[in-house]
Design a protein around this motif. Structure first.
Motif, short mmCIF file in Angstrom:
data_model
loop_
_atom_site.label_atom_id
_atom_site.label_comp_id
_atom_site.label_asym_id
_atom_site.label_seq_id
_atom_site.Cartn_x
_atom_site.Cartn_y
_atom_site.Cartn_z
N TRP A 134 0.67 -1.19 0.05
CA TRP A 134 -0.18 -0.06 -0.14
C TRP A 134 0.94 1.27 -0.03
O TRP A 134 0.66 2.19 -0.70
CB TRP A 134 -1.03 -0.04 1.16
CG TRP A 134 -1.54 1.30 1.62
CD1 TRP A 134 -2.81 1.89 1.00
CD2 TRP A 134 -1.01 2.30 2.38
NE1 TRP A 134 -3.08 3.19 1.35
CE2 TRP A 134 -2.00 3.49 2.22
CE3 TRP A 134 -0.06 2.58 3.30
CZ2 TRP A 134 -1.93 4.62 2.97
CZ3 TRP A 134 0.00 3.52 3.84
CH2 TRP A 134 -0.83 4.75 3.92
N LEU A 135 1.98 1.42 0.84
CA LEU A 135 2.69 2.43 0.83
C LEU A 135 3.46 2.67 -0.38
O LEU A 135 3.44 3.94 -0.86
CB LEU A 135 3.66 2.05 2.07
CG LEU A 135 4.95 3.51 2.16
CD1 LEU A 135 4.17 4.36 2.88
CD2 LEU A 135 5.80 2.88 3.03
N LYS A 136 3.90 1.63 -0.91
CA LYS A 136 4.76 1.86 -2.30
C LYS A 136 3.62 2.45 -3.47
O LYS A 136 3.84 3.15 -4.07
CB LYS A 136 5.39 0.69 -2.85
CG LYS A 136 5.94 0.87 -4.11
CD LYS A 136 6.98 -0.19 -4.47
CE LYS A 136 7.74 -0.31 -5.82
NZ LYS A 136 8.42 1.25 -5.96
N SER A 137 2.32 1.95 -3.27
CA SER A 137 1.33 2.06 -4.28
C SER A 137 0.92 3.58 -4.39
O SER A 137 0.53 4.27 -5.08
CB SER A 137 0.26 1.25 -4.47
OG SER A 137 -0.66 1.17 -3.50
N GLU A 138 0.74 4.03 -2.92
CA GLU A 138 0.31 5.21 -2.50
C GLU A 138 1.25 6.41 -2.56
O GLU A 138 0.69 7.55 -3.01
CB GLU A 138 -0.37 5.20 -1.13
CG GLU A 138 -1.70 4.55 -1.19
CD GLU A 138 -2.64 5.05 -1.65
OE1 GLU A 138 -3.03 6.38 -1.85
OE2 GLU A 138 -3.59 4.36 -2.36
N THR A 139 2.45 6.35 -2.21
CA THR A 139 3.45 7.23 -2.05
C THR A 139 4.73 7.26 -2.93
O THR A 139 5.44 7.81 -3.15
CB THR A 139 3.89 7.58 -0.91
OG1 THR A 139 4.55 6.20 -0.52
CG2 THR A 139 2.67 7.46 0.23
N GLY A 140 4.78 5.78 -3.67
CA GLY A 140 6.09 5.45 -4.15
C GLY A 140 7.31 4.97 -3.35
O GLY A 140 8.48 4.69 -3.61
N PHE A 141 6.85 5.18 -2.20
CA PHE A 141 8.03 4.91 -1.04
C PHE A 141 8.23 3.63 -0.66
O PHE A 141 7.26 2.82 -0.43
CB PHE A 141 7.90 5.71 0.23
CG PHE A 141 9.15 5.76 1.46
CD1 PHE A 141 10.00 6.43 1.38
CD2 PHE A 141 8.75 4.58 2.12
CE1 PHE A 141 11.06 6.14 2.01
CE2 PHE A 141 9.72 4.64 3.22
CZ PHE A 141 11.12 5.33 3.00
N ALA A 142 9.36 2.79 -0.59
CA ALA A 142 9.66 1.72 -0.29
C ALA A 142 11.16 1.60 0.32
O ALA A 142 12.06 2.50 -0.03
CB ALA A 142 9.77 0.60 -1.62
N PRO A 143 11.24 0.87 1.37
CA PRO A 143 12.58 1.08 2.12
C PRO A 143 13.69 0.64 1.20
O PRO A 143 13.56 -0.44 0.14
CB PRO A 143 12.39 -0.13 3.15
CG PRO A 143 10.96 -0.43 3.35
CD PRO A 143 10.18 -0.02 1.87
#
Length: 172
Positions: free
Chosen positions: A124-133
């Protein structure tokens, strides 16, 4: 110009991301950790690893939690072996953190945070913000209303001004 401005407003609005409701993680202590239980509170989610050069940040995460927990902050550690620096079992991680850092922050079991196998929160984080660790000890600050308030890389120390300023702005 109006079309550009309207497009810009739509782009900005796309960053007012939906709340991460319904996400649960297995707890390293048994049972489940349900993010909805912390709705209305800021939550700092940190992907961690026991054998990383940033592992000493556990001290800072505990200090951060101790400093702001009475004002509502939750710090959630998410051990992950995606960067091949986590111990071999949940029991080893739990013991390592308790013995070496005296942690009492909520902690999940060892959890994937990258790619197709990533936990649904991280997908969800990646799809919503583009952020991945990009490495261990990346930090994601979820605002009390559930949107992503800020993200920080590994070098952002838990008690650093950027992190604490973002957190205190969300506290009552």
């Amino acid at each position: 110009m109006r079309l550009f401005f309207a497009s810009f407003l739509i782009w900005v609005a796309s960053f007012a991301h939906a709340a991460p409701t319904g996400f649960t993680f297995p707890s390293i202590d048994g049972g489940e950790i349900d993010l909805t239980a912390w709705r209305g509170q800021p939550v700092l989610v940190v992907n961690t690893a026991s054998r990383c050069g940033f592992t000493n940040q556990y001290d800072g995460l505990q200090t951060l939690y101790d400093t702001y927990r009475d004002r509502g902050l939750v710090v959630l550690a998410v051990p992950s072996n995606d960067f091949r620096q986590e111990l071999g079992s949940n029991e080893d991680v739990k013991e390592f953190c308790e013995v070496n850092f005296g942690l009492d922050i909520p902690m999940t079991t060892i959890t994937p945070v990258l790619g197709d196998a990533a936990h649904p929160f991280y997908q969800w984080l990646k799809s919503e913000t583009g952020f991945a660790p990009r490495w261990n000890f990346n930090k994601v600050l979820i605002a009390p209303d559930g949107h992503v308030a800020a993200t920080f890389g590994s070098n952002a120390r838990p008690m650093s001004r950027p992190v604490t300023s973002a957190i205190t702005a969300l506290l009552d």
